[in-house]
Scaffold this active site. Sequence first.
Site, PDB file in Angstrom:
ATOM      1  N   CYS A 192      -9.408  -8.675   4.225  1.00 29.11           N
ATOM      2  CA  CYS A 192      -8.311  -9.625   4.505  1.00 29.11           C
ATOM      3  C   CYS A 192      -7.512  -9.177   5.725  1.00 29.11           C
ATOM      4  CB  CYS A 192      -7.383  -9.802   3.318  1.00 29.11           C
ATOM      5  SG  CYS A 192      -8.211 -10.475   1.891  1.00 29.11           S
ATOM      6  N   GLN A 244       0.812  -1.220   0.000  1.00 32.69           N
ATOM      7  CA  GLN A 244       0.000   0.000   0.000  1.00 32.69           C
ATOM      8  C   GLN A 244       0.845   1.269   0.000  1.00 32.69           C
ATOM      9  OE1 GLN A 244      -3.150   0.048  -0.538  1.00 32.69           O
ATOM     10  NE2 GLN A 244      -3.741  -2.067  -0.107  1.00 32.69           N
TER      11      GLN A 244
END
Length: 412
Positions: A368, A205
């Site tokens: 997740c 990310q």
Amino acid sequence: MQVSLLNIRKDFPILSRTVRGGKPLIYLDNAATTQKPNHVVDTISDYYRNYNANTHRAIYALAEEATEKYESVRDRVAKFLNIQERSHIIFVRGTTEGINLVAYAWGRPNITKGDVIVTTEYEHHSNIVPWQLLCKEKGATLKYIPIDEQGRLMLDILDGYIAEENVKMVTFSLMSNVLGTITNAHAIMSKCRKVQIPTLIDAAQAVPHMRVDVSSLGCDFFTFSGHKMMGPTGIGVLYATQRMLDKMSPFHGGGDMIREVHKQESTWNDLPHKFEAGTPNIADVIGLGAAVDYLERIGMDNIRAHEMELTSYALNRMRQIPGITIYGPTDIKERGGVISFNFADVHPHDVAHIVDEEGIAIRSGHHCAQVLMEELDVAATSRASFYVYNTKEEVDALIDALQKVARVFKLE
Ligand code: 7TS
């Protein structure tokens, strides 16, 4: 912002399409995957159309061209992330495979009974499950750095773990895919370096959204996915230091990763090929190179600045919506362009559904990150995540849709 947003959006035909009966698509699920600019799509099709051949094998012109283009991406990735040694860059399928490779090829020969591996409460499952598998097999223990009420890591807990002396790996994501928290990596790295504990950074990310300097971080392993940074799916990068690579056994056996094969034993090829068994994902490596070039042209600092502006605007407006709970740090400098939120007892899927009716794509679910969901004491959240091609007008449309949610569910 110096870069023209309008020009950027023109490079993404998908951003001009409509959905749900003519509503303009507003794509706010960039933490899951990002859209691809023409440059990436064209570069991939150019390989298939004009110089498709296997790499590292033949000496004819086409094969040389494919190999040269494939290998040049290693140099561009090295430059992009300030990595000194190109042969320490291994192409993998994505972050998930990068972490599994480390847990297998480094973890199995180096972790024994009683060892401790430290991860964090805000990891994606891909930075938890491979370590659970390893710990179970070896009799090692997995420990977690907890988060505070703003979703930041409580690093003094790590000091306690390190003091117990059997920590053999500290791993963490550079930015949480749910809370948006940007990890204070330099603080963790300095604690680990003092006692020579190996470190792995999940940068899935972070790499797409900010300038990252791997040399200055000084970690042992670093991994990310191409598809979250405008590149294709099925390709990612694992970087490892020489001191780790020296201690690693092969991951997959097969072609390209060997020097010699005899009936009972084999020897291994030079780095990085030792870890790239079989025909690689040539087209998507070349596509990843195109994504790196595209991001560099926009400038990583411009991307970060744009996302900070958009996120802070979105947060300020979202805070006014009745019944909303927003997770993660309040200081914009400590977070990226990911906003997770909940509406009282409304299920996040209902929120995502109402928002989708307006043509707006956000994600709902556990992302997740079920360990984190447990800590937040929720089953799921809704999540909007931005990229450089998103606009203030799109944030306004999201706010209108969220206000509709509050109205429909009569939230005060
Ligand atoms: N690590 C982090 C921090 C992630 O956000 C993701 C994917 C992964 C690892 C796994 O990456 P992959 O490319 O190997 O799948 N995150 C998400 C998400 O937030 N929504 O969909 C995928």
